[in-house]
Scaffold this active site. Structure first.
Site, short mmCIF file in Angstrom:
data_model
loop_
_atom_site.label_atom_id
_atom_site.label_comp_id
_atom_site.label_asym_id
_atom_site.label_seq_id
_atom_site.Cartn_x
_atom_site.Cartn_y
_atom_site.Cartn_z
CG ASN A 28 -0.28 -0.45 2.43
OD1 ASN A 28 0.18 -1.41 2.41
ND2 ASN A 28 -0.25 0.33 3.45
CB THR B 89 -28.64 -8.67 8.34
OG1 THR B 89 -29.26 -9.48 9.42
CG2 THR B 89 -29.45 -8.26 7.25
CB CYS C 183 -3.57 3.22 8.87
SG CYS C 183 -4.42 2.56 7.51
N1 PLP Z 1 -4.73 -4.13 3.40
C1 PLP Z 1 -4.07 -3.16 2.56
C2 PLP Z 1 -2.95 -3.71 1.78
C3 PLP Z 1 -4.44 -2.04 2.88
O1 PLP Z 1 -3.88 -0.92 1.99
C4 PLP Z 1 -5.58 -1.53 3.72
C5 PLP Z 1 -5.97 -0.31 3.79
O2 PLP Z 1 -5.42 0.78 3.27
C6 PLP Z 1 -6.28 -2.71 4.21
C7 PLP Z 1 -5.39 -3.90 4.26
C8 PLP Z 1 -7.34 -2.21 5.43
O3 PLP Z 1 -8.37 -1.96 4.59
P1 PLP Z 1 -9.70 -1.30 5.49
O4 PLP Z 1 -9.13 -0.06 6.35
O5 PLP Z 1 -10.70 -1.00 4.42
O6 PLP Z 1 -10.21 -2.57 6.29
#
Ligand code: PLP
Length: 394
Positions: A165, A251, A338
Protein backbone atom coordinates in the site's frame (compact mmCIF):
# COMPACT_ATOMS: atom_id res chain seq x y z
CA UNK A 1 -17.50 42.58 7.56
CA UNK A 2 -16.14 43.42 4.14
CA UNK A 3 -13.08 41.29 4.83
CA UNK A 4 -15.04 38.26 5.90
CA UNK A 5 -17.20 38.55 2.77
CA UNK A 6 -14.09 38.58 0.65
CA UNK A 7 -12.77 35.48 2.42
CA UNK A 8 -16.13 33.79 1.85
CA UNK A 9 -16.04 34.65 -1.86
CA UNK A 10 -12.55 33.23 -2.17
CA UNK A 11 -13.64 30.04 -0.57
CA UNK A 12 -16.51 29.61 -3.00
CA UNK A 13 -14.36 30.10 -6.10
CA UNK A 14 -11.29 28.21 -4.89
CA UNK A 15 -10.58 24.88 -6.58
CA UNK A 16 -10.33 21.94 -4.19
CA UNK A 17 -6.86 20.41 -3.89
CA UNK A 18 -5.98 17.67 -6.37
CA UNK A 19 -6.69 14.29 -4.80
CA UNK A 20 -3.63 12.05 -5.10
CA UNK A 21 -4.42 9.57 -2.35
CA UNK A 22 -6.33 6.86 -4.18
CA UNK A 23 -4.48 4.17 -2.22
CA UNK A 24 -6.16 5.52 0.93
CA UNK A 25 -9.61 5.37 -0.65
CA UNK A 26 -11.38 6.07 -3.91
CA UNK A 27 -14.52 8.07 -4.56
CA UNK A 28 -17.61 5.95 -5.22
CA UNK A 29 -18.40 5.49 -8.92
CA UNK A 30 -21.68 7.15 -10.05
CA UNK A 31 -23.04 3.78 -11.27
CA UNK A 32 -22.29 2.33 -7.81
CA UNK A 33 -24.06 5.19 -6.06
CA UNK A 34 -27.11 4.73 -8.26
CA UNK A 35 -27.34 1.02 -7.52
CA UNK A 36 -26.71 1.52 -3.80
CA UNK A 37 -29.45 4.13 -3.70
CA UNK A 38 -31.89 1.68 -5.25
CA UNK A 39 -30.90 -0.99 -2.72
CA UNK A 40 -31.33 1.40 0.20
CA UNK A 41 -34.65 2.79 -0.93
CA UNK A 42 -36.51 0.13 -2.93
CA UNK A 43 -34.78 -3.23 -2.49
CA UNK A 44 -34.37 -2.88 1.25
CA UNK A 45 -35.32 -6.44 2.20
CA UNK A 46 -33.34 -8.85 4.34
CA UNK A 47 -31.83 -11.51 2.05
CA UNK A 48 -32.76 -14.18 4.60
CA UNK A 49 -36.50 -13.37 4.34
CA UNK A 50 -38.54 -15.75 2.23
CA UNK A 51 -41.01 -13.20 0.82
CA UNK A 52 -40.47 -11.21 -2.33
CA UNK A 53 -38.48 -8.19 -1.22
CA UNK A 54 -36.15 -10.41 0.80
CA UNK A 55 -35.61 -12.66 -2.17
CA UNK A 56 -34.93 -9.65 -4.39
CA UNK A 57 -32.20 -8.58 -1.96
CA UNK A 58 -30.84 -12.14 -1.98
CA UNK A 59 -30.77 -12.10 -5.79
CA UNK A 60 -28.87 -8.79 -5.77
CA UNK A 61 -26.32 -10.30 -3.38
CA UNK A 62 -25.97 -13.37 -5.59
CA UNK A 63 -25.35 -11.19 -8.64
CA UNK A 64 -22.70 -9.19 -6.75
CA UNK A 65 -21.03 -12.39 -5.58
CA UNK A 66 -20.77 -13.52 -9.18
CA UNK A 67 -19.25 -10.19 -10.26
CA UNK A 68 -16.68 -10.15 -7.46
CA UNK A 69 -15.79 -13.78 -8.22
CA UNK A 70 -15.24 -12.84 -11.90
CA UNK A 71 -12.90 -10.00 -10.89
CA UNK A 72 -10.48 -12.52 -9.39
CA UNK A 73 -11.16 -15.66 -11.45
CA UNK A 74 -12.99 -17.43 -8.62
CA UNK A 75 -16.28 -19.31 -8.26
CA UNK A 76 -19.23 -17.53 -6.66
CA UNK A 77 -19.37 -19.93 -3.72
CA UNK A 78 -15.76 -19.10 -2.87
CA UNK A 79 -16.59 -15.47 -2.02
CA UNK A 80 -17.41 -14.42 1.56
CA UNK A 81 -18.53 -10.82 1.97
CA UNK A 82 -17.10 -9.03 4.99
CA UNK A 83 -17.26 -5.51 6.44
CA UNK A 84 -13.81 -4.48 5.16
CA UNK A 85 -10.39 -5.82 4.19
CA UNK A 86 -9.26 -5.79 7.81
CA UNK A 87 -12.06 -8.17 8.69
CA UNK A 88 -11.28 -10.42 5.72
CA UNK A 89 -7.61 -10.59 6.75
CA UNK A 90 -8.54 -11.41 10.34
CA UNK A 91 -10.91 -14.13 9.17
CA UNK A 92 -8.26 -15.58 6.85
CA UNK A 93 -5.51 -15.67 9.47
CA UNK A 94 -7.39 -16.45 12.66
CA UNK A 95 -9.86 -18.75 10.89
CA UNK A 96 -7.29 -21.01 9.22
CA UNK A 97 -5.03 -21.16 12.27
CA UNK A 98 -8.01 -22.07 14.40
CA UNK A 99 -8.91 -24.86 11.98
CA UNK A 100 -5.34 -26.21 12.00
CA UNK A 101 -4.32 -25.59 15.60
CA UNK A 102 -4.25 -29.26 16.59
CA UNK A 103 -1.48 -30.06 14.12
CA UNK A 104 0.25 -26.77 13.26
CA UNK A 105 1.86 -23.98 15.25
CA UNK A 106 3.71 -21.64 12.88
CA UNK A 107 2.79 -18.80 10.54
CA UNK A 108 4.82 -16.79 8.04
CA UNK A 109 4.21 -13.21 6.94
CA UNK A 110 6.34 -10.55 5.26
CA UNK A 111 7.79 -7.64 7.21
CA UNK A 112 5.84 -5.08 5.13
CA UNK A 113 2.29 -6.32 5.68
CA UNK A 114 -0.48 -3.86 6.46
CA UNK A 115 -1.43 -3.80 10.18
CA UNK A 116 -4.57 -5.71 9.17
CA UNK A 117 -2.30 -8.76 8.65
CA UNK A 118 0.52 -7.89 11.03
CA UNK A 119 -1.71 -7.47 14.07
CA UNK A 120 -3.74 -10.72 13.84
CA UNK A 121 -0.44 -12.55 13.22
CA UNK A 122 1.13 -10.91 16.27
CA UNK A 123 -1.97 -11.72 18.29
CA UNK A 124 -1.52 -15.39 17.40
CA UNK A 125 2.12 -15.11 18.46
CA UNK A 126 0.98 -13.72 21.83
CA UNK A 127 -1.12 -16.85 22.41
CA UNK A 128 1.65 -19.32 21.61
CA UNK A 129 2.04 -19.54 17.81
CA UNK A 130 5.51 -19.13 16.28
CA UNK A 131 5.68 -16.22 13.85
CA UNK A 132 8.30 -15.65 11.14
CA UNK A 133 8.37 -12.13 9.66
CA UNK A 134 10.39 -12.38 6.47
CA UNK A 135 12.34 -9.26 5.46
CA UNK A 136 12.37 -7.46 2.10
CA UNK A 137 15.08 -5.95 -0.10
CA UNK A 138 15.65 -2.24 -0.86
CA UNK A 139 12.82 -2.24 -3.41
CA UNK A 140 10.35 -3.87 -1.05
CA UNK A 141 10.47 -7.33 -2.65
CA UNK A 142 10.01 -10.47 -0.60
CA UNK A 143 12.30 -13.21 -1.89
CA UNK A 144 10.44 -16.51 -2.43
CA UNK A 145 13.66 -18.31 -1.39
CA UNK A 146 13.58 -16.47 1.95
CA UNK A 147 9.99 -17.60 2.48
CA UNK A 148 10.98 -21.15 1.53
CA UNK A 149 13.81 -21.14 4.05
CA UNK A 150 11.52 -20.52 7.04
CA UNK A 151 8.80 -23.03 6.13
CA UNK A 152 8.43 -25.93 8.59
CA UNK A 153 6.30 -29.06 8.72
CA UNK A 154 4.04 -27.25 11.22
CA UNK A 155 3.60 -24.06 9.13
CA UNK A 156 -0.15 -23.56 8.92
CA UNK A 157 -0.25 -20.38 6.88
CA UNK A 158 1.84 -18.08 4.69
CA UNK A 159 0.44 -14.57 4.20
CA UNK A 160 2.21 -12.19 1.81
CA UNK A 161 0.49 -9.13 0.36
CA UNK A 162 -0.03 -8.92 -3.40
CA UNK A 163 0.97 -5.25 -3.66
CA UNK A 164 2.20 -2.94 -0.97
CA UNK A 165 0.00 0.00 0.00
CA UNK A 166 2.86 2.46 0.62
CA UNK A 167 5.38 1.82 -2.15
CA UNK A 168 3.27 -0.31 -4.50
CA UNK A 169 5.80 -3.13 -4.93
CA UNK A 170 4.15 -6.25 -6.37
CA UNK A 171 5.24 -9.56 -4.87
CA UNK A 172 5.98 -12.89 -6.59
CA UNK A 173 2.85 -14.48 -5.18
CA UNK A 174 2.69 -17.41 -7.62
CA UNK A 175 6.21 -18.51 -6.68
CA UNK A 176 5.56 -18.11 -2.97
CA UNK A 177 2.24 -19.99 -3.26
CA UNK A 178 3.98 -22.90 -4.98
CA UNK A 179 6.44 -23.19 -2.08
CA UNK A 180 3.65 -22.97 0.49
CA UNK A 181 1.64 -25.61 -1.32
CA UNK A 182 4.63 -27.95 -1.60
CA UNK A 183 5.03 -27.59 2.14
CA UNK A 184 1.36 -28.33 2.83
CA UNK A 185 0.70 -24.78 4.07
CA UNK A 186 -2.28 -22.52 3.30
CA UNK A 187 -1.46 -19.43 1.20
CA UNK A 188 -3.16 -16.09 1.78
CA UNK A 189 -2.60 -12.83 -0.04
CA UNK A 190 -3.94 -9.40 0.86
CA UNK A 191 -4.96 -7.95 -2.50
CA UNK A 192 -6.69 -4.87 -1.05
CA UNK A 193 -4.45 -2.58 -3.12
CA UNK A 194 -4.22 -4.59 -6.32
CA UNK A 195 -7.86 -5.49 -7.02
CA UNK A 196 -9.13 -3.18 -9.74
CA UNK A 197 -5.59 -2.03 -10.57
CA UNK A 198 -4.03 -5.29 -11.76
CA UNK A 199 -5.49 -8.39 -13.41
CA UNK A 200 -5.99 -11.01 -10.70
CA UNK A 201 -6.62 -14.72 -11.15
CA UNK A 202 -6.58 -16.82 -8.00
CA UNK A 203 -5.50 -19.88 -10.00
CA UNK A 204 -2.59 -18.07 -11.61
CA UNK A 205 -1.55 -16.74 -8.20
CA UNK A 206 -2.12 -20.20 -6.69
CA UNK A 207 -3.60 -18.78 -3.48
CA UNK A 208 -6.10 -20.40 -1.13
CA UNK A 209 -7.28 -17.15 0.43
CA UNK A 210 -7.36 -13.62 -1.00
CA UNK A 211 -8.61 -10.36 0.50
CA UNK A 212 -10.19 -7.43 -1.34
CA UNK A 213 -11.59 -4.06 -0.19
CA UNK A 214 -14.50 -2.29 -1.91
CA UNK A 215 -13.39 1.25 -1.18
CA UNK A 216 -10.06 0.83 -2.95
CA UNK A 217 -11.77 0.29 -6.33
CA UNK A 218 -14.65 2.75 -6.44
CA UNK A 219 -17.18 0.90 -4.26
CA UNK A 220 -18.14 2.21 -0.83
CA UNK A 221 -16.46 1.79 2.51
CA UNK A 222 -17.95 -0.88 4.78
CA UNK A 223 -17.54 -3.83 2.43
CA UNK A 224 -14.76 -6.28 1.64
CA UNK A 225 -14.51 -9.90 0.61
CA UNK A 226 -12.47 -12.96 1.37
CA UNK A 227 -11.92 -15.53 -1.36
CA UNK A 228 -11.73 -19.00 0.18
CA UNK A 229 -10.71 -21.77 -2.23
CA UNK A 230 -13.11 -24.71 -1.92
CA UNK A 231 -11.74 -27.24 0.57
CA UNK A 232 -9.52 -24.78 2.47
CA UNK A 233 -9.65 -25.48 6.20
CA UNK A 234 -11.11 -22.39 7.89
CA UNK A 235 -13.35 -21.81 10.91
CA UNK A 236 -15.54 -18.85 11.70
CA UNK A 237 -14.26 -16.32 14.22
CA UNK A 238 -17.65 -14.68 14.87
CA UNK A 239 -20.66 -16.60 16.10
CA UNK A 240 -24.20 -16.03 14.93
CA UNK A 241 -26.59 -17.11 12.19
CA UNK A 242 -25.76 -18.82 8.92
CA UNK A 243 -25.08 -15.86 6.61
CA UNK A 244 -22.05 -16.28 4.35
CA UNK A 245 -22.02 -20.03 5.12
CA UNK A 246 -21.50 -19.17 8.78
CA UNK A 247 -18.10 -17.64 8.06
CA UNK A 248 -19.38 -14.09 8.46
CA UNK A 249 -22.65 -14.22 10.36
CA UNK A 250 -24.79 -11.06 10.47
CA UNK A 251 -27.32 -9.54 8.08
CA UNK A 252 -25.63 -8.66 4.82
CA UNK A 253 -24.91 -5.02 3.92
CA UNK A 254 -26.82 -5.48 0.67
CA UNK A 255 -26.32 -1.96 -0.71
CA UNK A 256 -22.55 -2.00 -0.16
CA UNK A 257 -22.26 -5.56 -1.47
CA UNK A 258 -24.27 -4.67 -4.59
CA UNK A 259 -22.04 -1.62 -5.03
CA UNK A 260 -18.90 -3.73 -4.83
CA UNK A 261 -20.37 -6.06 -7.46
CA UNK A 262 -20.98 -3.08 -9.75
CA UNK A 263 -17.48 -1.74 -9.08
CA UNK A 264 -16.08 -5.17 -9.98
CA UNK A 265 -18.04 -5.16 -13.26
CA UNK A 266 -16.71 -1.68 -14.07
CA UNK A 267 -13.15 -2.70 -13.23
CA UNK A 268 -13.34 -5.83 -15.38
CA UNK A 269 -14.72 -3.86 -18.32
CA UNK A 270 -12.05 -1.17 -18.31
CA UNK A 271 -9.06 -2.62 -16.48
CA UNK A 272 -6.53 -2.19 -19.24
CA UNK A 273 -7.60 1.35 -20.11
CA UNK A 274 -7.82 2.39 -16.47
CA UNK A 275 -4.43 0.94 -15.67
CA UNK A 276 -2.87 2.79 -18.58
CA UNK A 277 -4.47 6.12 -17.60
CA UNK A 278 -3.32 5.81 -14.00
CA UNK A 279 0.18 4.88 -15.14
CA UNK A 280 0.44 7.81 -17.56
CA UNK A 281 -0.60 10.27 -14.83
CA UNK A 282 1.78 8.72 -12.32
CA UNK A 283 4.72 8.78 -14.72
CA UNK A 284 3.97 12.37 -15.77
CA UNK A 285 4.12 13.34 -12.10
CA UNK A 286 7.35 11.45 -11.56
CA UNK A 287 8.94 13.11 -14.61
CA UNK A 288 7.88 16.60 -13.50
CA UNK A 289 9.23 16.06 -9.99
CA UNK A 290 12.48 14.53 -11.22
CA UNK A 291 13.13 17.49 -13.53
CA UNK A 292 12.96 20.02 -10.70
CA UNK A 293 14.02 18.16 -7.56
CA UNK A 294 17.62 16.93 -7.90
CA UNK A 295 18.17 13.91 -5.68
CA UNK A 296 14.49 12.88 -5.65
CA UNK A 297 14.43 9.18 -4.85
CA UNK A 298 11.88 6.63 -6.03
CA UNK A 299 10.86 4.23 -3.26
CA UNK A 300 9.65 0.79 -4.28
CA UNK A 301 10.28 -1.35 -7.34
CA UNK A 302 10.91 0.57 -10.57
CA UNK A 303 8.79 -1.79 -12.73
CA UNK A 304 7.00 -4.36 -10.55
CA UNK A 305 4.85 -1.70 -8.95
CA UNK A 306 1.17 -0.71 -8.85
CA UNK A 307 0.47 1.42 -11.94
CA UNK A 308 -0.89 4.29 -9.85
CA UNK A 309 1.64 4.50 -7.03
CA UNK A 310 4.54 6.92 -6.73
CA UNK A 311 6.36 6.95 -3.40
CA UNK A 312 9.26 9.39 -3.47
CA UNK A 313 11.66 10.84 -0.92
CA UNK A 314 12.26 14.58 -1.25
CA UNK A 315 15.86 15.31 -0.19
CA UNK A 316 16.64 17.28 2.99
CA UNK A 317 13.01 18.09 3.91
CA UNK A 318 10.23 16.53 5.94
CA UNK A 319 7.44 14.93 3.90
CA UNK A 320 4.97 16.10 6.52
CA UNK A 321 6.05 19.75 6.18
CA UNK A 322 6.08 19.44 2.41
CA UNK A 323 2.50 18.18 2.22
CA UNK A 324 1.40 20.76 4.74
CA UNK A 325 2.88 23.59 2.64
CA UNK A 326 1.40 22.18 -0.60
CA UNK A 327 -1.90 21.37 1.11
CA UNK A 328 -4.01 23.96 -0.74
CA UNK A 329 -3.22 22.21 -4.01
CA UNK A 330 -2.65 18.54 -3.27
CA UNK A 331 -3.95 15.84 -0.96
CA UNK A 332 -1.54 12.96 -0.50
CA UNK A 333 -0.17 10.71 2.17
CA UNK A 334 2.92 10.01 4.21
CA UNK A 335 3.60 6.30 4.31
CA UNK A 336 0.02 5.19 4.77
CA UNK A 337 -3.13 7.00 5.86
CA UNK A 338 -3.65 4.78 8.88
CA UNK A 339 -0.68 6.25 10.71
CA UNK A 340 -0.48 9.67 9.11
CA UNK A 341 -0.75 11.55 12.40
CA UNK A 342 2.68 10.43 13.56
CA UNK A 343 6.06 11.66 12.39
CA UNK A 344 7.65 8.25 12.83
CA UNK A 345 9.52 6.28 10.20
CA UNK A 346 7.15 4.09 8.22
CA UNK A 347 7.54 0.41 9.14
CA UNK A 348 7.57 -0.45 5.44
CA UNK A 349 10.43 1.96 4.61
CA UNK A 350 12.32 0.86 7.73
CA UNK A 351 12.00 -2.79 6.60
CA UNK A 352 13.35 -1.71 3.19
CA UNK A 353 16.48 -0.46 4.96
CA UNK A 354 15.87 3.30 4.77
CA UNK A 355 17.58 5.63 7.17
CA UNK A 356 15.43 8.13 9.09
CA UNK A 357 16.19 11.11 6.79
CA UNK A 358 15.18 9.27 3.62
CA UNK A 359 12.10 7.82 5.25
CA UNK A 360 10.88 11.09 6.76
CA UNK A 361 11.14 12.83 3.37
CA UNK A 362 8.87 10.21 1.78
CA UNK A 363 5.50 11.06 0.29
CA UNK A 364 3.02 8.63 -1.25
CA UNK A 365 1.25 10.00 -4.31
CA UNK A 366 -1.38 7.75 -5.87
CA UNK A 367 -3.36 8.49 -9.00
CA UNK A 368 -6.89 7.42 -9.93
CA UNK A 369 -9.18 6.92 -12.88
CA UNK A 370 -9.99 10.61 -13.32
CA UNK A 371 -6.58 12.13 -12.58
CA UNK A 372 -5.93 14.48 -15.50
CA UNK A 373 -2.80 15.96 -16.96
CA UNK A 374 -3.89 19.38 -15.62
CA UNK A 375 -4.25 17.87 -12.13
CA UNK A 376 -0.72 16.53 -12.35
CA UNK A 377 0.68 19.88 -13.49
CA UNK A 378 -0.98 21.68 -10.61
CA UNK A 379 0.11 19.11 -8.01
CA UNK A 380 3.67 18.97 -9.36
CA UNK A 381 3.94 22.76 -9.34
CA UNK A 382 2.78 22.90 -5.71
CA UNK A 383 5.06 20.09 -4.54
CA UNK A 384 8.10 21.53 -6.31
CA UNK A 385 7.37 24.99 -4.90
CA UNK A 386 6.99 23.61 -1.38
CA UNK A 387 10.23 21.65 -1.69
CA UNK A 388 12.13 24.72 -2.95
CA UNK A 389 10.81 26.82 -0.06
CA UNK A 390 11.74 24.23 2.55
CA UNK A 391 15.07 23.38 0.94
CA UNK A 392 16.18 27.01 0.73
CA UNK A 393 15.05 27.61 4.28
CA UNK A 394 17.60 25.04 5.56
N1 PLP B 1 -4.65 -4.19 3.41
C1 PLP B 1 -4.06 -3.25 2.67
C2 PLP B 1 -2.92 -3.62 1.78
C3 PLP B 1 -4.50 -1.93 2.74
O1 PLP B 1 -3.90 -0.99 2.00
C4 PLP B 1 -5.57 -1.61 3.60
C5 PLP B 1 -6.03 -0.22 3.73
O2 PLP B 1 -5.35 0.72 3.42
C6 PLP B 1 -6.15 -2.64 4.34
C7 PLP B 1 -5.66 -3.92 4.23
C8 PLP B 1 -7.27 -2.37 5.29
O3 PLP B 1 -8.41 -1.96 4.62
P1 PLP B 1 -9.68 -1.49 5.44
O4 PLP B 1 -9.23 -0.34 6.28
O5 PLP B 1 -10.66 -1.10 4.39
O6 PLP B 1 -10.12 -2.62 6.27
Amino acid sequence: MEDSNRVGENRVTKQPPVYLDYNATTPVAPEVIQLMHRCLSEEFGNPSSSYENGQKAAAITTQARHSVACLIGAKSNEITFTGCATEANNLAILGTCRALQKTKNHIVISAIEHPAVLEPARYLQSVGWDLSEVGVDKQGCVSPADIGSVLRPDTALVSVMHANNEVGTIQSIAEISALAKENGSIMHTDAAQSAGKLPIDVDVLGVDLLTIAGHKFYASKGVGALYVRLGTPIENVFYGAEQERGLRPGTENVAAIAGMGMAADLAIRSLQKNTENMRIARDQLHDRLRESVPGLQLNGHTDERLPNTLNVSFPRVSGRQLLSLAGDDVMASLGSACHSEQDTVSGVLAAMGFDAAQALGAVRLSTGLTTSSADIERAAHALIGAWQTLNHGQ
